[in-house]
Design a protein around this motif. Structure first.
Motif, PDB file in Angstrom:
ATOM      1  N   UNK A   3       0.831  -1.213   0.000  1.00 21.27           N
ATOM      2  CA  UNK A   3       0.000   0.000   0.000  1.00 21.27           C
ATOM      3  C   UNK A   3       0.862   1.259   0.000  1.00 21.27           C
ATOM      4  N   UNK A   4       1.987   1.203   0.704  1.00 23.86           N
ATOM      5  CA  UNK A   4       2.895   2.357   0.783  1.00 23.86           C
ATOM      6  C   UNK A   4       3.437   2.730  -0.596  1.00 23.86           C
ATOM      7  N   UNK A   5       3.518   1.752  -1.489  1.00 23.86           N
ATOM      8  CA  UNK A   5       3.944   2.037  -2.866  1.00 23.86           C
ATOM      9  C   UNK A   5       2.923   2.896  -3.614  1.00 23.86           C
ATOM     10  N   UNK A   6       1.667   2.808  -3.193  1.00 24.65           N
ATOM     11  CA  UNK A   6       0.592   3.473  -3.921  1.00 24.65           C
ATOM     12  C   UNK A   6      -0.180   2.513  -4.808  1.00 24.65           C
ATOM     13  N   UNK A   7      -0.025   1.200  -4.537  1.00 29.45           N
ATOM     14  CA  UNK A   7      -0.736   0.195  -5.331  1.00 29.45           C
ATOM     15  C   UNK A   7      -2.221   0.193  -5.002  1.00 29.45           C
ATOM     16  N   UNK A   8      -3.023  -0.178  -6.000  1.00 28.56           N
ATOM     17  CA  UNK A   8      -4.472  -0.302  -5.817  1.00 28.56           C
ATOM     18  C   UNK A   8      -4.768  -1.600  -5.073  1.00 28.56           C
ATOM     19  N   UNK A   9      -5.572  -1.503  -4.028  1.00 35.31           N
ATOM     20  CA  UNK A   9      -5.993  -2.675  -3.264  1.00 35.31           C
ATOM     21  C   UNK A   9      -7.203  -3.272  -3.981  1.00 35.31           C
ATOM     22  N   UNK A  10      -7.044  -4.477  -4.521  1.00 34.14           N
ATOM     23  CA  UNK A  10      -8.108  -5.096  -5.314  1.00 34.14           C
ATOM     24  C   UNK A  10      -8.855  -6.204  -4.570  1.00 34.14           C
ATOM     25  N   UNK A  11      -8.559  -6.365  -3.292  1.00 34.09           N
ATOM     26  CA  UNK A  11      -9.317  -7.331  -2.513  1.00 34.09           C
ATOM     27  C   UNK A  11      -8.560  -8.621  -2.241  1.00 34.09           C
ATOM     28  N   UNK A  12      -9.298  -9.616  -1.754  1.00 27.31           N
ATOM     29  CA  UNK A  12      -8.713 -10.890  -1.341  1.00 27.31           C
ATOM     30  C   UNK A  12      -9.272 -12.013  -2.210  1.00 27.31           C
ATOM     31  N   UNK A  13      -8.377 -12.819  -2.746  1.00 29.48           N
ATOM     32  CA  UNK A  13      -8.742 -14.010  -3.518  1.00 29.48           C
ATOM     33  C   UNK A  13      -8.760 -15.193  -2.546  1.00 29.48           C
ATOM     34  N   UNK A  14      -9.915 -15.758  -2.319  1.00 27.79           N
ATOM     35  CA  UNK A  14     -10.043 -16.838  -1.350  1.00 27.79           C
ATOM     36  C   UNK A  14      -9.557 -18.171  -1.920  1.00 27.79           C
ATOM     37  N   UNK A  15      -8.873 -18.926  -1.066  1.00 30.49           N
ATOM     38  CA  UNK A  15      -8.338 -20.246  -1.438  1.00 30.49           C
ATOM     39  C   UNK A  15      -7.591 -20.175  -2.762  1.00 30.49           C
ATOM     40  N   UNK A  16      -6.700 -19.212  -2.872  1.00 34.05           N
ATOM     41  CA  UNK A  16      -6.034 -18.891  -4.126  1.00 34.05           C
ATOM     42  C   UNK A  16      -4.825 -19.776  -4.405  1.00 34.05           C
ATOM     43  N   UNK A  17      -4.073 -20.122  -3.361  1.00 36.08           N
ATOM     44  CA  UNK A  17      -2.861 -20.920  -3.558  1.00 36.08           C
ATOM     45  C   UNK A  17      -2.718 -21.913  -2.420  1.00 36.08           C
ATOM     46  N   UNK A  18      -1.923 -22.939  -2.661  1.00 33.49           N
ATOM     47  CA  UNK A  18      -1.583 -23.892  -1.606  1.00 33.49           C
ATOM     48  C   UNK A  18      -0.079 -23.806  -1.398  1.00 33.49           C
ATOM     49  N   UNK A  19       0.319 -23.529  -0.156  1.00 35.92           N
ATOM     50  CA  UNK A  19       1.730 -23.326   0.132  1.00 35.92           C
ATOM     51  C   UNK A  19       2.474 -24.656   0.223  1.00 35.92           C
ATOM     52  N   UNK A  20       3.800 -24.572   0.281  1.00 38.34           N
ATOM     53  CA  UNK A  20       4.616 -25.787   0.364  1.00 38.34           C
ATOM     54  C   UNK A  20       4.357 -26.561   1.652  1.00 38.34           C
ATOM     55  N   UNK A  21       3.754 -25.905   2.659  1.00 37.15           N
ATOM     56  CA  UNK A  21       3.416 -26.609   3.900  1.00 37.15           C
ATOM     57  C   UNK A  21       2.058 -27.297   3.811  1.00 37.15           C
ATOM     58  N   UNK A  22       1.314 -27.056   2.708  1.00 32.99           N
ATOM     59  CA  UNK A  22      -0.003 -27.643   2.529  1.00 32.99           C
ATOM     60  C   UNK A  22      -1.146 -26.732   2.965  1.00 32.99           C
ATOM     61  N   UNK A  23      -0.820 -25.553   3.491  1.00 33.47           N
ATOM     62  CA  UNK A  23      -1.857 -24.606   3.921  1.00 33.47           C
ATOM     63  C   UNK A  23      -2.529 -23.986   2.699  1.00 33.47           C
ATOM     64  N   UNK A  24      -3.852 -23.924   2.725  1.00 40.71           N
ATOM     65  CA  UNK A  24      -4.608 -23.264   1.657  1.00 40.71           C
ATOM     66  C   UNK A  24      -4.625 -21.774   1.971  1.00 40.71           C
ATOM     67  N   UNK A  25      -4.088 -20.988   1.055  1.00 48.45           N
ATOM     68  CA  UNK A  25      -3.826 -19.572   1.303  1.00 48.45           C
ATOM     69  C   UNK A  25      -4.833 -18.668   0.622  1.00 48.45           C
ATOM     70  N   UNK A  26      -5.308 -17.673   1.363  1.00 44.87           N
ATOM     71  CA  UNK A  26      -6.025 -16.551   0.771  1.00 44.87           C
ATOM     72  C   UNK A  26      -4.978 -15.512   0.382  1.00 44.87           C
ATOM     73  N   UNK A  27      -5.188 -14.849  -0.739  1.00 44.31           N
ATOM     74  CA  UNK A  27      -4.202 -13.919  -1.286  1.00 44.31           C
ATOM     75  C   UNK A  27      -4.774 -12.515  -1.377  1.00 44.31           C
ATOM     76  N   UNK A  28      -4.049 -11.554  -0.808  1.00 40.60           N
ATOM     77  CA  UNK A  28      -4.394 -10.139  -0.972  1.00 40.60           C
ATOM     78  C   UNK A  28      -3.779  -9.670  -2.287  1.00 40.60           C
ATOM     79  N   UNK A  29      -4.598  -9.109  -3.157  1.00 42.97           N
ATOM     80  CA  UNK A  29      -4.135  -8.715  -4.495  1.00 42.97           C
ATOM     81  C   UNK A  29      -4.130  -7.187  -4.643  1.00 42.97           C
ATOM     82  N   UNK A  30      -3.041  -6.703  -5.228  1.00 39.85           N
ATOM     83  CA  UNK A  30      -2.843  -5.287  -5.502  1.00 39.85           C
ATOM     84  C   UNK A  30      -2.366  -5.136  -6.933  1.00 39.85           C
ATOM     85  N   UNK A  31      -2.528  -3.956  -7.487  1.00 41.55           N
ATOM     86  CA  UNK A  31      -2.034  -3.698  -8.844  1.00 41.55           C
ATOM     87  C   UNK A  31      -1.600  -2.248  -8.975  1.00 41.55           C
TER      88      UNK A  31
END
Length: 196
Positions: free
Chosen positions: A148-176
């Motif tokens: 956010x400090x960069x001035x990126x647009x906050x586009x919300x959260x993508x639910x269950x977007x990725x699975x990490x190497x530990x097996x955790x299902x991750x929600x992702x905050x997306x900016x552009x």
């Protein structure tokens, strides 16, 4: 018009970004082999036993043209202090992401990250990008604040977007950051870097 990104060195007065090459492998491995808790919230790890898989994946993606991974060298002492990438490169859509970023603890909080972001954003927009995404774990408020400090647009959260190497299902905050935003974002980064 297509976006034409090049795997070339990028540098300013704080950092030199060097495209990954076999000559950097052992130095990169030593630089990333620290701070396991920081890796544990990332999608992929590169410390200890995970380094070889991370390296192979980064090099393969670079050969395929979908990612440009760089080693981050701090110019004040010539130390290799981390890695960052342009990835999810879509030349026809003139879009990519900045990410797969990790800095050693002693390189955080100073000029290294804003200098890297300034170089990567400039490189991508100069190459014809119209959209650059920056994503992070929704459970990482520090990373979100930095984006956010960069001035990126906050586009919300993508639910269950990725699975990490530990097996955790991750929600992702997306900016552009869009090409329309770049002049203001660039000025903000330049002002921050001038203060160091």
């Amino acid at each position: 018009m297509r976006m034409e990104l090049q795997a070339i060195p990028l540098e300013d007065r704080f950092v030199r970004l060097e495209p990954l090459s076999e000559a950097l492998r052992s130095e990169m491995q030593a630089a990333l082999d620290c701070d396991q808790p920081a890796w544990d919230i990332m999608v992929a790890a590169a410390y200890g036993p995970y380094f070889d898989g991370w390296w192979a994946s980064a090099m393969s993606a670079m050969e395929q043209g979908t990612r440009i991974p760089w080693a981050v060298r701090r110019k004040s002492d010539n130390a290799l202090v981390g890695t960052t990438s342009l990835y999810e490169i879509k030349p026809d859509y003139r879009r990519c992401e900045i990410g797969s970023t990790f800095y050693r603890p002693e390189a955080r909080g100073g000029p290294v990250n804003p200098a890297c972001k300034r170089l990567l954003l400039g490189h991508a927009f100069d190459a014809g990008a119209v959209r650059i995404e920056i994503i992070t774990d929704a459970t990482n408020p520090g990373s979100q604040a930095a984006i956010r400090k960069l001035g990126a647009r906050d586009e919300g959260v993508l639910l269950k977007h990725k699975i990490t190497f530990t097996g955790r299902i991750r929600d992702t905050a997306q900016f552009a950051i869009l090409d329309d935003d770049w002049p203001e974002v660039r000025a903000r980064l330049d002002a921050r870097l001038a203060a160091f």
